[in-house]
Design an enzyme around this catalytic site. Sequence first.
Site, PDB file in Angstrom:
ATOM      1  N   CYS A  57       0.573  -0.758   0.017  1.00  0.00           N
ATOM      2  CA  CYS A  57      -0.177  -0.068   0.437  1.00  0.00           C
ATOM      3  C   CYS A  57       1.019   1.547   0.356  1.00  0.00           C
ATOM      4  O   CYS A  57       0.426   2.265  -0.511  1.00  0.00           O
ATOM      5  CB  CYS A  57      -0.994   0.076   1.142  1.00  0.00           C
ATOM      6  SG  CYS A  57      -1.874  -1.178   1.015  1.00  0.00           S
ATOM      7  N   ARG A 134      -7.709  -4.079  -4.017  1.00  0.00           N
ATOM      8  CA  ARG A 134      -7.065  -2.715  -4.540  1.00  0.00           C
ATOM      9  C   ARG A 134      -9.096  -2.637  -5.073  1.00  0.00           C
ATOM     10  O   ARG A 134      -7.962  -3.148  -6.833  1.00  0.00           O
ATOM     11  CB  ARG A 134      -6.212  -3.461  -4.242  1.00  0.00           C
ATOM     12  CG  ARG A 134      -5.116  -3.492  -3.307  1.00  0.00           C
ATOM     13  CD  ARG A 134      -3.487  -3.892  -3.998  1.00  0.00           C
ATOM     14  NE  ARG A 134      -3.182  -4.364  -3.156  1.00  0.00           N
ATOM     15  CZ  ARG A 134      -2.047  -3.377  -1.737  1.00  0.00           C
ATOM     16  NH1 ARG A 134      -2.202  -2.363  -1.444  1.00  0.00           N
ATOM     17  NH2 ARG A 134      -1.887  -4.220  -0.746  1.00  0.00           N
TER      18      ARG A 134
HETATM   19  C1  BEZ Z   1       0.883  -4.758   1.604  1.00  0.00           C
HETATM   20  O1  BEZ Z   1       1.793  -5.223   1.848  1.00  0.00           O
HETATM   21  O2  BEZ Z   1       0.052  -3.566   1.656  1.00  0.00           O
HETATM   22  C2  BEZ Z   1      -0.365  -5.491   2.021  1.00  0.00           C
HETATM   23  C3  BEZ Z   1      -0.130  -6.916   1.508  1.00  0.00           C
HETATM   24  C4  BEZ Z   1      -0.954  -8.171   2.218  1.00  0.00           C
HETATM   25  C5  BEZ Z   1      -2.023  -7.993   2.601  1.00  0.00           C
HETATM   26  C6  BEZ Z   1      -2.367  -6.261   2.965  1.00  0.00           C
HETATM   27  C7  BEZ Z   1      -1.449  -5.044   2.583  1.00  0.00           C
END
Ligand code: BEZ
Length: 221
Positions: A57, A134
């Site tokens: 993110c 997302r």
């Molecule tokens: C992230 O790194 O943004 C992320 C990765 C896996 C699940 C949720 C967030």
Amino acid sequence: MESLAAAQNALMPRMPRIGDPAPQFEAVTTHGTIQLEEFKGTWLVLFSHPADFTPVCTTEFIAFAEAHSVLRQMNTELLGLSIDSVYAHISWVRNIEEKLDVKITFPVIADLSQEVANLYGMIMPGESTTEASRCVFVIDDEQIVRAMIYYPLTTGRNVDEIVRLVTALQTTDENGLATPANWRPGDRLMVPPPKTQEEAEGRAQDASVECTDWYFCTKKL
Ligand code: BEZ
């Protein structure tokens, strides 16, 4: 008698579809309380992310922030969302600026109640019931949903593609044409297929288009 599918459908949160009016909301954001209605007259990229202080993110927020000025030149604003508090959002955007030297210039909705996430179908229970996937909604200046993209938790989005999508939508709106696969600004556009035999015949006389066959015509802007 109501079918099982209809009954299940009635229980499912209604997700907007392409061509629908964007569901209206009022929400707390890092820039204060915002109503969707305030964006009328501006295109909007409304996007959700799973959680603050997560690595993928963070890379996405940097990419969105870097695209913000290009999008603004296209009369397009950004609005983020996650199921986190406004304090978490404030702390995270400050951290991104301090540690990664990128200022987050767009507002981020603090959707702790999941109200906006449910309105837009951003939560995919098969993946997570506590985080938004997302999701990207491109909403035009008349507040119609024009495109939707969904990515899973583990895959960061291609923000260049989102900018390309908005460019393509605005270009096709302005010119009544369509964009081919992998279109980039400057490339030829496709003429939508003719709907009548007369229209198909007219194509052959139109000097402004190049046709390989009656249904496959391109035009340079
Ligand atoms: C992230 O790194 O943004 C992320 C990765 C896996 C699940 C949720 C967030």
